[in-house]
Design a protein around this motif. Structure first.
Motif, PDB file in Angstrom:
ATOM      1  N   GLY A  34       0.813  -1.210   0.000  1.00  0.00           N
ATOM      2  CA  GLY A  34       0.000   0.000   0.000  1.00  0.00           C
ATOM      3  C   GLY A  34       0.842   1.252   0.000  1.00  0.00           C
ATOM      4  O   GLY A  34       2.076   1.210  -0.045  1.00  0.00           O
ATOM      5  N   ASP A  35       0.161   2.385   0.033  1.00  0.00           N
ATOM      6  CA  ASP A  35       0.820   3.688  -0.039  1.00  0.00           C
ATOM      7  C   ASP A  35       1.453   4.045   1.298  1.00  0.00           C
ATOM      8  O   ASP A  35       0.809   3.979   2.350  1.00  0.00           O
ATOM      9  CB  ASP A  35      -0.201   4.774  -0.410  1.00  0.00           C
ATOM     10  CG  ASP A  35      -0.823   4.512  -1.776  1.00  0.00           C
ATOM     11  OD1 ASP A  35      -0.068   4.157  -2.693  1.00  0.00           O
ATOM     12  OD2 ASP A  35      -2.056   4.656  -1.911  1.00  0.00           O
ATOM     13  N   THR A  36       2.703   4.411   1.235  1.00  0.00           N
ATOM     14  CA  THR A  36       3.400   4.884   2.429  1.00  0.00           C
ATOM     15  C   THR A  36       3.862   6.331   2.272  1.00  0.00           C
ATOM     16  O   THR A  36       4.291   6.937   3.256  1.00  0.00           O
ATOM     17  CB  THR A  36       4.628   3.997   2.726  1.00  0.00           C
ATOM     18  OG1 THR A  36       5.485   3.972   1.572  1.00  0.00           O
ATOM     19  CG2 THR A  36       4.190   2.574   3.058  1.00  0.00           C
ATOM     20  N   GLU A  37       3.769   6.870   1.063  1.00  0.00           N
ATOM     21  CA  GLU A  37       4.133   8.264   0.806  1.00  0.00           C
ATOM     22  C   GLU A  37       2.952   8.958   0.135  1.00  0.00           C
ATOM     23  O   GLU A  37       2.402   8.456  -0.850  1.00  0.00           O
ATOM     24  CB  GLU A  37       5.372   8.352  -0.101  1.00  0.00           C
ATOM     25  CG  GLU A  37       6.629   7.685   0.465  1.00  0.00           C
ATOM     26  CD  GLU A  37       7.185   8.440   1.657  1.00  0.00           C
ATOM     27  OE1 GLU A  37       6.902   9.661   1.760  1.00  0.00           O
ATOM     28  OE2 GLU A  37       7.893   7.830   2.484  1.00  0.00           O
ATOM     29  N   LEU A  38       2.548  10.097   0.668  1.00  0.00           N
ATOM     30  CA  LEU A  38       1.450  10.878   0.108  1.00  0.00           C
ATOM     31  C   LEU A  38       1.871  12.336  -0.043  1.00  0.00           C
ATOM     32  O   LEU A  38       2.702  12.831   0.724  1.00  0.00           O
ATOM     33  CB  LEU A  38       0.207  10.807   1.011  1.00  0.00           C
ATOM     34  CG  LEU A  38      -0.525   9.468   1.115  1.00  0.00           C
ATOM     35  CD1 LEU A  38      -1.699   9.605   2.069  1.00  0.00           C
ATOM     36  CD2 LEU A  38      -0.999   8.993  -0.246  1.00  0.00           C
ATOM     37  N   THR A  39       1.275  12.998  -1.020  1.00  0.00           N
ATOM     38  CA  THR A  39       1.487  14.435  -1.203  1.00  0.00           C
ATOM     39  C   THR A  39       0.189  15.139  -0.823  1.00  0.00           C
ATOM     40  O   THR A  39      -0.828  14.980  -1.494  1.00  0.00           O
ATOM     41  CB  THR A  39       1.856  14.761  -2.655  1.00  0.00           C
ATOM     42  OG1 THR A  39       3.080  14.085  -2.988  1.00  0.00           O
ATOM     43  CG2 THR A  39       2.047  16.266  -2.834  1.00  0.00           C
ATOM     44  N   LEU A  63      -6.104  -3.981   9.942  1.00  0.00           N
ATOM     45  CA  LEU A  63      -4.982  -3.160   9.482  1.00  0.00           C
ATOM     46  C   LEU A  63      -4.922  -1.886  10.311  1.00  0.00           C
ATOM     47  O   LEU A  63      -5.937  -1.211  10.504  1.00  0.00           O
ATOM     48  CB  LEU A  63      -5.151  -2.819   8.003  1.00  0.00           C
ATOM     49  CG  LEU A  63      -4.048  -1.952   7.372  1.00  0.00           C
ATOM     50  CD1 LEU A  63      -2.718  -2.687   7.373  1.00  0.00           C
ATOM     51  CD2 LEU A  63      -4.452  -1.544   5.963  1.00  0.00           C
ATOM     52  N   SER A  64      -3.735  -1.562  10.814  1.00  0.00           N
ATOM     53  CA  SER A  64      -3.534  -0.365  11.627  1.00  0.00           C
ATOM     54  C   SER A  64      -2.489   0.522  10.961  1.00  0.00           C
ATOM     55  O   SER A  64      -1.408   0.046  10.581  1.00  0.00           O
ATOM     56  CB  SER A  64      -3.090  -0.754  13.041  1.00  0.00           C
ATOM     57  OG  SER A  64      -2.801   0.387  13.810  1.00  0.00           O
ATOM     58  N   VAL A  92      -5.226   5.084  12.531  1.00  0.00           N
ATOM     59  CA  VAL A  92      -6.371   4.570  11.778  1.00  0.00           C
ATOM     60  C   VAL A  92      -6.461   3.065  12.006  1.00  0.00           C
ATOM     61  O   VAL A  92      -5.459   2.355  11.888  1.00  0.00           O
ATOM     62  CB  VAL A  92      -6.242   4.866  10.260  1.00  0.00           C
ATOM     63  CG1 VAL A  92      -7.415   4.258   9.502  1.00  0.00           C
ATOM     64  CG2 VAL A  92      -6.173   6.365  10.009  1.00  0.00           C
ATOM     65  N   GLU A  93      -7.662   2.587  12.357  1.00  0.00           N
ATOM     66  CA  GLU A  93      -7.914   1.159  12.571  1.00  0.00           C
ATOM     67  C   GLU A  93      -8.965   0.701  11.559  1.00  0.00           C
ATOM     68  O   GLU A  93     -10.078   1.244  11.523  1.00  0.00           O
ATOM     69  CB  GLU A  93      -8.417   0.902  13.994  1.00  0.00           C
ATOM     70  CG  GLU A  93      -7.456   1.307  15.093  1.00  0.00           C
ATOM     71  CD  GLU A  93      -6.315   0.326  15.266  1.00  0.00           C
ATOM     72  OE1 GLU A  93      -6.409  -0.779  14.677  1.00  0.00           O
ATOM     73  OE2 GLU A  93      -5.349   0.640  15.974  1.00  0.00           O
ATOM     74  N   ILE A 121       2.507   1.489   8.092  1.00  0.00           N
ATOM     75  CA  ILE A 121       1.671   0.336   8.416  1.00  0.00           C
ATOM     76  C   ILE A 121       2.122  -0.161   9.788  1.00  0.00           C
ATOM     77  O   ILE A 121       3.173  -0.790   9.925  1.00  0.00           O
ATOM     78  CB  ILE A 121       1.797  -0.769   7.353  1.00  0.00           C
ATOM     79  CG1 ILE A 121       1.357  -0.241   5.984  1.00  0.00           C
ATOM     80  CG2 ILE A 121       0.957  -1.977   7.753  1.00  0.00           C
ATOM     81  CD1 ILE A 121       1.544  -1.228   4.857  1.00  0.00           C
ATOM     82  N   ARG A 122       1.329   0.143  10.784  1.00  0.00           N
ATOM     83  CA  ARG A 122       1.730  -0.168  12.153  1.00  0.00           C
ATOM     84  C   ARG A 122       1.615  -1.650  12.448  1.00  0.00           C
ATOM     85  O   ARG A 122       2.502  -2.253  13.069  1.00  0.00           O
ATOM     86  CB  ARG A 122       0.860   0.640  13.122  1.00  0.00           C
ATOM     87  CG  ARG A 122       1.208   0.458  14.578  1.00  0.00           C
ATOM     88  CD  ARG A 122       0.203   1.194  15.440  1.00  0.00           C
ATOM     89  NE  ARG A 122       0.583   1.157  16.835  1.00  0.00           N
ATOM     90  CZ  ARG A 122      -0.201   1.539  17.818  1.00  0.00           C
ATOM     91  NH1 ARG A 122      -1.424   1.975  17.533  1.00  0.00           N
ATOM     92  NH2 ARG A 122       0.193   1.489  19.074  1.00  0.00           N
ATOM     93  N   SER A 123       0.498  -2.261  12.036  1.00  0.00           N
ATOM     94  CA  SER A 123       0.297  -3.690  12.259  1.00  0.00           C
ATOM     95  C   SER A 123      -0.762  -4.201  11.299  1.00  0.00           C
ATOM     96  O   SER A 123      -1.581  -3.433  10.788  1.00  0.00           O
ATOM     97  CB  SER A 123      -0.135  -3.974  13.707  1.00  0.00           C
ATOM     98  OG  SER A 123      -1.401  -3.394  13.954  1.00  0.00           O
ATOM     99  N   CYS A 124      -0.725  -5.516  11.043  1.00  0.00           N
ATOM    100  CA  CYS A 124      -1.733  -6.158  10.211  1.00  0.00           C
ATOM    101  C   CYS A 124      -1.865  -7.603  10.678  1.00  0.00           C
ATOM    102  O   CYS A 124      -0.885  -8.363  10.655  1.00  0.00           O
ATOM    103  CB  CYS A 124      -1.360  -6.105   8.736  1.00  0.00           C
ATOM    104  SG  CYS A 124      -2.626  -6.831   7.656  1.00  0.00           S
ATOM    105  N   THR A 125      -3.069  -7.955  11.092  1.00  0.00           N
ATOM    106  CA  THR A 125      -3.326  -9.301  11.599  1.00  0.00           C
ATOM    107  C   THR A 125      -4.442  -9.932  10.772  1.00  0.00           C
ATOM    108  O   THR A 125      -5.473  -9.293  10.532  1.00  0.00           O
ATOM    109  CB  THR A 125      -3.748  -9.253  13.085  1.00  0.00           C
ATOM    110  OG1 THR A 125      -2.743  -8.587  13.849  1.00  0.00           O
ATOM    111  CG2 THR A 125      -3.954 -10.654  13.622  1.00  0.00           C
TER     112      THR A 125
END
Length: 444
Positions: A34-39, A63-64, A92-93, A121-125
């Motif tokens: 997914g996106d990790t950089e945004l303008t 997804l967190s 964001v959760e 992306i903090r966590s994904c379970t």
């Protein structure tokens, strides 16, 4: 040579088999992209897309994400079956039940400034066949917990310290590592537990997992009270400040009342909010500014003013604030004195008006009595005058009757009258003398 060739051939087959096995394992591991950089652009909407894949159907995906609150504001999220999402305060959760090998999420933000920013992306379970798997590592959550348990060297019965936060039970786990903190063991709730300790700040930090493993965060632990506070580290000028629980009996600036400042999806931080005293009621300030207690890198504890919307922290200037409050107190005392004088004047006025109303009431009663007396007197006089008029209507006696007091009786002959003109003397009848001894007279 043949033996060598045979050996090489067997070795090649073995290596190929191992590669195939590892390749199959790698293919089975979940993946998160997914996106990790945004303008960001001020006032404009920007979106981020995320895809979670796995070779086996996923029953649930969580997804967190974290973002910079100074640059972005969370607007909404979407994604798949039974989607749920929440965001704010930099977190964001998202979750859904895809029941397939792929799950997609979309998150919308509004830009607060024109600049590039980073999403993490903090966590994904994911849940596959009832088992939770960390999609970022591909390792089962139960295996990670078992590993942390072995590192913690917990008791044989598996007990661990626990806290209830937002109606969910959190258990203590291996805290990992933090800059400026060293690992150590201490007794918590009667259980030997591993914690992180900063000697310069005299601060203890622990790691807590929620009962379902979806929340895993560091907390500041207060050994004096046994309470925990989410570990929050902010910059204030040249200081690095960690939010902590206010000490018991600590001085609190006037006109501040205790509140719980929301933090993330499930946490709160003890804080204070400015209030206006209206009689006995407290009216909270409608801004998102809070007073929090913190400790800097040198172990100095103080009050800090935290702007929740701007995520900015400043040392609270108690001297200036108290001077301002003293001035306000003087104005309030003057206002109170004026109010007391006004209330006294009003009470005097009410008392005077009460007396005046009483006098008016008494005079009114007297006037009513006098009017009634006059009416009764008038009625009586009227009755007396009517009685006199009736007497005047009766026939009057002649003057002769009035003088002599005699009434003439007898039988009147025709053309005779008993009435005389006024002034006419009454003719006295001649009296005849009768001699009773004279026989003639006796016959007569």
């Amino acid at each position: 040579m043949k033996n060598k060739k045979g050996l090489f051939g067997k070795t090649g087959l073995l290596v190929t088999a191992l590669l195939l096995c590892f390749g199959m394992t790698a293919m089975a591991a979940p993946a998160v992209e997914g996106d990790t950089e945004l303008t960001a652009e001020e006032g404009e909407i920007v979106s981020a897309e995320y895809t979670v894949t796995n070779d086996e159907a996923m029953e649930n995906v969580k997804l967190s994400l974290t973002y910079d609150r100074d640059v972005l504001t969370y607007m909404s999220g979407s994604g798949g079956n039974n989607f749920s999402g929440s965001g704010g305060n930099g977190l964001v959760e998202l979750s859904s039940n895809p029941d397939s090998t792929e799950a997609t999420f979309s998150v919308r933000f509004r830009g607060l400034s024109d600049e590039d920013t980073t999403l993490e992306i903090r966590s994904c379970t994911i849940t596959v066949d009832g088992e939770e798997i960390n999609a970022l590592t591909g390792v089962s959550v139960s295996e990670e917990e078992a590993e942390s348990e072995s590192e913690e060297g917990e008791d044989e019965d598996g007990e661990r310290a626990s806290w209830v936060i937002d109606d969910r039970t959190f258990y203590l786990h291996n805290p990992g590592s933090l800059d400026g903190f060293e690992g150590m063991r201490m007794d918590i709730q009667g259980i030997s537990s591993r914690v992180l300790y900063s000697e310069s700040m005299d601060l203890y930090v622990i790691m807590l997992f929620s009962d379902n493993g979806s929340y895993r965060d560091h907390f500041v632990y207060n050994p004096d009270t046994g309470n925990v506070v989410p570990f929050v580290q902010k910059e204030s000028g040249t200081d690095t400040v960690v939010f902590v629980e206010p000490e018991e009996g600590e001085y609190v600036p006037t006109r501040y009342s205790s509140v719980e400042m929301p933090w993330g999806a499930k946490y709160t931080i003890p804080a204070y909010k400015h209030v206006i005293i209206d009689g006995i009621d407290e009216i909270f300030d409608d801004t998102n500014r809070y007073l929090v207690y913190g400790v800097n890198q040198d172990g100095e504890k103080a009050w800090y003013s935290y702007d929740y919307d701007k995520d900015s922290l400043q040392l609270f200037d108690d001297v200036a604030y108290q001077g301002e409050q003293n001035y306000i107190s003087e104005l309030e005392e003057q206002d109170e004195a004026l109010r007391d004088a006004s209330n006294y004047s009003k009470a005097q006025y009410d008392a005077n008006m009460g007396r005046r109303l009483m006098v008016i009431l008494v005079l009114t009663l007297i006037i009513i009595v006098l009017i009634n007396a006059l009416v009764f007197t008038n009625l009586r006089l009227r009755r007396l005058r009517e009685a006199d008029a009736d007497e005047e209507d009766e026939p009057e006696q002649t003057s002769a009757e009035a003088e002599t007091g005699e009434y003439i009786t007898g039988t009147l002959e025709e053309n005779e009258t008993d009435f005389r003109e006024p002034g006419q003397e009454r003719e006295e009848p001649e009296l005849e003398i009768i001699d009773l001894d004279d026989p003639e007279d006796e016959e007569n």
